[in-house]
Every structure is written in structure tokens, then in C-alpha cells.
Scaffold this motif. Sequence first.
Motif, mmCIF file in Angstrom:
data_model
loop_
_atom_site.group_PDB
_atom_site.id
_atom_site.type_symbol
_atom_site.label_atom_id
_atom_site.label_comp_id
_atom_site.label_asym_id
_atom_site.label_seq_id
_atom_site.Cartn_x
_atom_site.Cartn_y
_atom_site.Cartn_z
ATOM 1 N N GLU A 1 -9.704 1.753 4.871
ATOM 2 C CA GLU A 1 -9.892 2.110 3.782
ATOM 3 C C GLU A 1 -9.911 1.898 2.137
ATOM 4 O O GLU A 1 -10.627 1.830 1.445
ATOM 5 N N HIS A 2 -8.061 2.192 2.181
ATOM 6 C CA HIS A 2 -7.564 1.876 0.416
ATOM 7 C C HIS A 2 -8.226 0.562 0.644
ATOM 8 O O HIS A 2 -8.345 0.044 -0.563
ATOM 9 N N LEU A 3 -8.460 -0.458 1.496
ATOM 10 C CA LEU A 3 -8.650 -2.045 0.855
ATOM 11 C C LEU A 3 -10.452 -1.354 1.368
ATOM 12 O O LEU A 3 -10.992 -2.485 0.889
ATOM 13 N N GLU A 4 -10.930 -0.799 1.630
ATOM 14 C CA GLU A 4 -12.531 -0.570 1.013
ATOM 15 C C GLU A 4 -12.644 -1.578 2.553
ATOM 16 O O GLU A 4 -14.184 -2.264 1.934
ATOM 17 N N ASP B 1 -2.581 5.780 10.289
ATOM 18 C CA ASP B 1 -2.165 5.404 9.092
ATOM 19 C C ASP B 1 -2.826 3.701 9.001
ATOM 20 O O ASP B 1 -2.629 3.757 7.754
ATOM 21 N N THR C 1 5.472 2.726 1.796
ATOM 22 C CA THR C 1 4.556 2.116 1.839
ATOM 23 C C THR C 1 4.654 0.834 2.520
ATOM 24 O O THR C 1 5.777 0.569 3.743
ATOM 25 N N PHE D 1 1.163 -1.419 -0.094
ATOM 26 C CA PHE D 1 -0.202 -0.338 -0.273
ATOM 27 C C PHE D 1 0.412 1.267 -0.204
ATOM 28 O O PHE D 1 2.053 1.765 0.956
ATOM 29 N N SER D 2 1.196 1.867 -1.813
ATOM 30 C CA SER D 2 1.552 3.079 -0.573
ATOM 31 C C SER D 2 1.196 4.713 -0.344
ATOM 32 O O SER D 2 -0.083 4.859 -0.742
ATOM 33 N N TYR D 3 1.623 4.651 0.730
ATOM 34 C CA TYR D 3 1.021 5.920 1.213
ATOM 35 C C TYR D 3 2.341 6.734 2.329
ATOM 36 O O TYR D 3 3.513 6.301 2.207
ATOM 37 N N ALA E 1 -5.991 4.080 7.818
ATOM 38 C CA ALA E 1 -5.783 5.001 6.088
ATOM 39 C C ALA E 1 -5.938 3.708 5.315
ATOM 40 O O ALA E 1 -5.892 3.804 4.050
ATOM 41 N N PHE E 2 -5.258 2.736 5.434
ATOM 42 C CA PHE E 2 -4.863 1.566 4.901
ATOM 43 C C PHE E 2 -5.877 0.063 4.578
ATOM 44 O O PHE E 2 -6.538 -0.004 3.476
#
Length: 270
Positions: A82-85, A76, A11, A5-7, A79-80
Amino acid sequence: MAKTFSYKNSTLAYQDEGQGYPIVFIGSYLCDRSMWKNQIQHLSSKYRCIVLEIWDHGQSGHLPTPTTTLDQLADDVWAFVEHLELNRFGFIGLSIGGMIGARLALKHPQAVSVLGLLNTSLKEESQEVLDTQGALLNVVAQEQTVSQETVNQVSSSFHTESSFAQNAHYINQWSDSWLNVDINRLRGVIAIGHAVFYRASIIDQLNQLEMPTLSLTGDKDAIFPPEIAEEIADRIKGARCVIVKDASHISPIDQPQIVTEAIENLLSKI
């Protein structure tokens, strides 16, 4: 194989195994995702197991800021997810993973359906741990290297004597990884260590949590002994406390079957 996950211009690496209801795992400070290998092998037949490695651990990239806090690390992780929904998920965290998970659950209680707090503390650090583990961190910061003596001291606090024989391959790999660590990782490792050792207490906020919760530790965990797990369980309505016999700080390695069964019992409440 790890996904990333780029953040924040870095990563975060994670393992994503199985299908079904999502469960996020975060392990101990100074450990990579392999500490959960036995649990993931079993639970991924029924659940989607997502094992996240924190900054400068395992295959994750460098901590993107000079310093951090447990609250920032929880953000953090949010955010991860949320990235994976992931709208709702179970969370299992050990040591720093539990510290992050409790803060995540307090910030986003609607998203965390069950909460596993393993071998962790949600109070400020004890002077005893600061005098031992905290002192080791200061030595690494000063020397900018990880010595055999430091590795030996940490591993002896992480595992029981019997585990050294039963899990020699895992422990040797762990030791080698730190003896040969990229020194560029040490800045982030030390910063995260400071976030752990100089954390604020959230113990008085735990009565806000209502999701099914497991508080677990090993009977031989000198870092976060049984009375800490018992207090966490006492503060969260309906929480279950499990003290694992002949287990130290990395209980999923020391007693994999018992820990897996305790997690499975928690997940049955989803």
C-alpha cells in the motif's frame, strides 16, 4: 542499493529494480535478498522487481513486536505494498515467502494477479522438520549465538552437494553473515522462526484462490519435498507444479535458470 519503508517504529528494506508490471519477491527464512540475484538480473529487464527483506533479515530493522505470526507478517507486507501504491502485482515467495504470499492472496485476492509458491508448505509443520530445523532454532535461542555446527546443518539442508561447488561464493557469504550476526537480531529471527515452525494449516482454503499459480520445489528439498508442492498445486485450480531436478531448498541458487524460466512462464499469464 536498498530502499527502506518506515513502519511500526522499525524499517523494512527492499530492492526496487526495473520498470513495468510490479512483482514482489520474498525469500526464505534466514536468507536476504541476494538469493534472488539471478532472477532479478534477468526479469528486471521486463518487470519492476521489488525484493522485500523480512524483519531482522538483510538490511531490514528489528521485528517491532516480541512475537509474530504469518498472518501478521502478511499484514506487514500489505502495508508495504500500500505504501508503494501497488493496486495489483505479482507475488513470488519462497519458503516463508510462500507462506506469507498465500495468506496475502487469500486476504487480498483482487490485488495478487499471479502467485508463485516456491519451496514452501501451507500445512502445519511436519514432526520431522520440527525435530531437525526446530531443534536448531531452540539451540540458538538457548545459546544466543549461531555456531559453526548450526550453520553447517542449515546450509546442508538449503543446498545440494553440487551447489556447494557451483555457488561457493554465495554460500560462504551466507555462512559468514550468520557466524557474525548481530546478537540483537536473534530475538526477531527466533520469533519469526516460531511463526514458521508452529504455523496453522491453510491448505483447506486454497480452493478459494483463482489467480494463475506456480507451485515449485526441488527434487532434493528435504524440508518441503515434492509431494508438498504437488498437493498445493492439486488444491488450486489450474496451478502448475514444477519439480526442479538437482535442487534443494534454495532452488533459485541451486538451479537459477530453470527457476527463472518457471517464474517467467507464470508472469506471462499476467
